[in-house]
Design an enzyme around this catalytic site. Structure first.
Site, PDB file in Angstrom:
ATOM      1  N   CYS A 194       0.846  -1.189   0.000  1.00  0.00           N
ATOM      2  CA  CYS A 194       0.000   0.000   0.000  1.00  0.00           C
ATOM      3  C   CYS A 194       0.887   1.246   0.000  1.00  0.00           C
ATOM      4  CB  CYS A 194      -0.907   0.002   1.230  1.00  0.00           C
ATOM      5  SG  CYS A 194      -2.055   1.411   1.279  1.00  0.00           S
ATOM      6  N   ASP A 202       0.457   3.817   1.717  1.00  0.00           N
ATOM      7  CA  ASP A 202       0.423   4.427   3.046  1.00  0.00           C
ATOM      8  C   ASP A 202       1.839   4.744   3.564  1.00  0.00           C
ATOM      9  OD1 ASP A 202       0.204   4.684   5.980  1.00  0.00           O
ATOM     10  OD2 ASP A 202      -1.875   4.069   5.666  1.00  0.00           O
ATOM     11  N   ARG A 211       2.938   4.986   6.371  1.00  0.00           N
ATOM     12  CA  ARG A 211       3.347   4.247   7.567  1.00  0.00           C
ATOM     13  C   ARG A 211       3.838   2.846   7.261  1.00  0.00           C
ATOM     14  NH1 ARG A 211      -2.372   5.191  10.292  1.00  0.00           N
ATOM     15  NH2 ARG A 211      -2.860   4.681   8.114  1.00  0.00           N
ATOM     16  N   HIS A 261      -2.060  -4.051   5.017  1.00  0.00           N
ATOM     17  CA  HIS A 261      -1.851  -3.632   6.407  1.00  0.00           C
ATOM     18  C   HIS A 261      -3.189  -3.373   7.071  1.00  0.00           C
ATOM     19  CE1 HIS A 261      -2.548   0.816   5.914  1.00  0.00           C
ATOM     20  NE2 HIS A 261      -2.351   0.484   4.657  1.00  0.00           N
ATOM     21  N   CYS A 312      -6.017   0.000   6.998  1.00  0.00           N
ATOM     22  CA  CYS A 312      -5.819   0.592   5.673  1.00  0.00           C
ATOM     23  C   CYS A 312      -7.019   1.483   5.319  1.00  0.00           C
ATOM     24  CB  CYS A 312      -5.663  -0.520   4.637  1.00  0.00           C
ATOM     25  SG  CYS A 312      -5.375   0.095   2.966  1.00  0.00           S
TER      26      CYS A 312
HETATM   27 CO    CO Z   1      -3.404   1.217   3.081  1.00  0.00          CO
END
Ligand code: CO
Length: 223
Positions: A41, A43, A45, A97, A100
């Site tokens: 992803c 993201d 993080r 994750h 998400c």
């Molecule tokens: Co995500």
């Protein structure tokens, strides 16, 4: 932090690597030979290399919203083909994750914008497993379950691409895996769908799905 500070940090990072491994960058300039392709992803993080402690040159990476693998996505397919055909990566790993936002948006039919069309693919996953998903309590448990289901489905999609099917047909060793990452503790979890041959795909998927569902029996949550 302003952008100048990013350059300062960049110089410090490069100096640190060169000090530990003199000639690191000049060697890497000649050739990359990563063993892994990470499909994760976007993201912030979930930074691919950092999570598994790999240096530049050690992992090929593709990231998009909610780590989706679509059969008509030329971007992802091109990355996969280059990684598998040219770089000869041994492992392709789909990494979802928990928590998400893309998966949450899919679950809750949130209207974000253009990404709604992308997230439709995750809604397909939700709809495919709708009966079971909606038997779970609403909230984080159901969302976590969809994050995991999405990893399984996208791993299945990877296995079904022409890129992976062709690699297997010519006898190239490529193993497809599905993992999920916990934002809360920084730990990766293996979803235990590891596929190395087209014949083992359906069984591996079915077993991983059955294991996944066992973890989500609502009463088991309290133990
Ligand atoms: Co995500």
């Amino acid at each position: 932090m302003n952008l100048d500070q990013l350059f300062t940090r960049n110089r410090a990072w490069a100096r640190d690597i060169e000090q530990r491994t003199p000639g690191f960058f000049s060697r890497l300039q000649q050739q990359q030979s990563p063993q892994y392709l990470w499909i994760g992803c976007s993201d912030s993080r979930v930074p691919a290399n950092e999570i598994v402690g790999l240096l530049p040159g050690e992992m090929f990476v593709h990231r998009n919203v909610a780590n989706v693998v679509v059969h008509s996505d030329l971007n992802c397919l091109s990355v996969m083909q280059f990684a598998i055909d040219s770089l000869k990566v041994r492992h392709v790993i789909v990494v979802g994750h928990y928590g998400c936002s893309g998966v949450r948006a899919a679950m809750e039919n949130l209207h974000i914008g253009i990404a709604d069309n992308w997230i439709r693919h995750v809604q397909d996953v939700r709809n495919e497993h709708r009966g079971w998903l909606y038997s779970l309590p609403e909230g984080s448990m159901r969302l976590n379950a969809l994050c995991e289901l999405n990893v399984l489905e996208q791993s299945l999609n990877v296995c079904q691409t022409t890129v992976v099917q062709d690699a297997w047909a010519r006898g190239q060793e490529v193993v497809v895996h599905g993992w999920v990452y916990g934002l809360h503790d920084g730990h990766l979890k293996d979803m235990r769908i590891s596929v190395a041959h087209p014949e083992s795909l359906q069984l591996a998927y079915a077993e991983a799905l059955s294991e996944l569902k066992k973890r989500y029996v609502p009463s088991a949550e309290t133990k």
